[in-house]
Scaffold this active site. Structure first.
Site, mmCIF file in Angstrom:
data_model
loop_
_atom_site.group_PDB
_atom_site.id
_atom_site.type_symbol
_atom_site.label_atom_id
_atom_site.label_comp_id
_atom_site.label_asym_id
_atom_site.label_seq_id
_atom_site.Cartn_x
_atom_site.Cartn_y
_atom_site.Cartn_z
ATOM 1 N N CYS A 69 -6.935 -91.382 -0.612
ATOM 2 C CA CYS A 69 -5.713 -90.707 -0.174
ATOM 3 C C CYS A 69 -5.426 -90.957 1.307
ATOM 4 O O CYS A 69 -4.291 -90.783 1.750
ATOM 5 C CB CYS A 69 -5.772 -89.223 -0.497
ATOM 6 S SG CYS A 69 -7.211 -88.358 0.124
ATOM 7 N N HIS A 70 -6.429 -91.401 2.065
ATOM 8 C CA HIS A 70 -6.190 -91.736 3.470
ATOM 9 C C HIS A 70 -5.268 -92.944 3.607
ATOM 10 O O HIS A 70 -4.698 -93.168 4.668
ATOM 11 C CB HIS A 70 -7.519 -91.993 4.208
ATOM 12 C CG HIS A 70 -8.337 -93.109 3.645
ATOM 13 N ND1 HIS A 70 -9.170 -92.927 2.550
ATOM 14 C CD2 HIS A 70 -8.452 -94.410 3.998
ATOM 15 C CE1 HIS A 70 -9.770 -94.076 2.273
ATOM 16 N NE2 HIS A 70 -9.345 -95.003 3.130
ATOM 17 N N TYR A 130 4.390 -92.302 0.706
ATOM 18 C CA TYR A 130 4.447 -91.241 -0.304
ATOM 19 C C TYR A 130 5.541 -91.546 -1.330
ATOM 20 O O TYR A 130 5.330 -91.435 -2.535
ATOM 21 C CB TYR A 130 4.712 -89.885 0.354
ATOM 22 C CG TYR A 130 3.585 -89.402 1.233
ATOM 23 C CD1 TYR A 130 2.509 -88.705 0.694
ATOM 24 C CD2 TYR A 130 3.600 -89.619 2.605
ATOM 25 C CE1 TYR A 130 1.469 -88.249 1.493
ATOM 26 C CE2 TYR A 130 2.563 -89.176 3.417
ATOM 27 C CZ TYR A 130 1.507 -88.492 2.861
ATOM 28 O OH TYR A 130 0.481 -88.054 3.659
ATOM 29 N N ASN A 182 -6.649 -83.901 -3.853
ATOM 30 C CA ASN A 182 -7.596 -84.946 -4.262
ATOM 31 C C ASN A 182 -9.042 -84.441 -4.192
ATOM 32 O O ASN A 182 -9.552 -84.177 -3.105
ATOM 33 C CB ASN A 182 -7.430 -86.171 -3.364
ATOM 34 C CG ASN A 182 -8.325 -87.332 -3.759
ATOM 35 O OD1 ASN A 182 -9.053 -87.280 -4.742
ATOM 36 N ND2 ASN A 182 -8.267 -88.385 -2.958
ATOM 37 N N GLU A 189 -10.975 -99.686 7.920
ATOM 38 C CA GLU A 189 -10.397 -100.654 6.990
ATOM 39 C C GLU A 189 -9.496 -101.678 7.681
ATOM 40 O O GLU A 189 -8.912 -102.531 7.021
ATOM 41 C CB GLU A 189 -9.640 -99.921 5.888
ATOM 42 C CG GLU A 189 -10.552 -99.073 5.027
ATOM 43 C CD GLU A 189 -9.853 -98.441 3.830
ATOM 44 O OE1 GLU A 189 -8.688 -98.785 3.553
ATOM 45 O OE2 GLU A 189 -10.500 -97.616 3.169
#
Length: 193
Positions: free
Chosen positions: A158-159, A127, A150, A185
């Site tokens: 945003c993850h 962040y 979002n 991912e």
């Protein structure tokens, strides 16, 4: 003046808004698009959540959302659906979609656009680091608020924003959804169950 500057200054009137609910590895997603592009992705889009999201879209965009017919392979949701299916199948690492940013503005939009542009598949950012990238080094909490606002999660990733100490942080879709996206991912190990 670039098109983004023009877009922010021009008042928007009612326009076509279409929606569909599609299945995914993280549950049903509501997708909505305008003629400008994909405008909203909503997690856990069962009936009550879907209906609330559609009412909110109607109020904010000034047009009643209409159901899309994505099964015919045309229209503004055909490509977002195709790309999301490819993403969840592990075949797509970067979305290439027109996005309608009208549900986000100011600092939140700046942060989300920076995130989309600079944090690729399989990586994470803190962040505070994201706050630094937008020139606001003391705005880590505000970055968290931007992630919570979002309107295009998954597509605007945003993850991929986590705490500097390695914690996951929050997530509008729930922490289990965030874990599953990061595992997809390759950032986290796949869950055993």
């Amino acid at each position: 003046m670039n098109s983004d500057e023009q877009f922010e200054r021009a008042p928007r009137g009612p326009e076509r808004v279409v929606w569909a609910v599609v299945g995914s590895d993280i549950g049903p997603l509501l997708l909505a698009a305008t003629d400008q592009g994909l405008v909203n992705v909503v997690f856990h889009a069962r009936e009550a959540v879907r209906d609330k999201a559609l009412r909110g879209l109607a109020a904010r965009l000034g047009a009643e959302p209409a159901p899309a017919r994505p099964e015919d392979g045309t229209g503004p949701l055909a490509e977002p659906i195709r790309q999301l299916e490819a993403y969840f199948a592990g075949d797509l690492r970067a979305f290439e979609l027109p996005l309608d940013w009208s549900l986000s503005s100011g600092f939140n939009r700046q942060v989300l656009r920076e995130l989309e542009a600079t944090v690729p598949y399989g990586t994470v950012v803190g962040y505070g680091d994201l706050a630094d990238r937008v020139g606001q080094p003391r705005a880590a909490q505000a970055v968290g608020a931007a992630m919570g606002s979002n309107p295009l999660p998954v597509v605007v990733p945003c993850h991929r924003v986590v705490e500097s100490d390695g914690g996951l942080g929050g997530f509008g879709g729930g922490l289990e959804t965030k874990r599953r996206l990061l595992a997809l991912e390759g950032v986290l190990p796949q869950p055993l169950f």
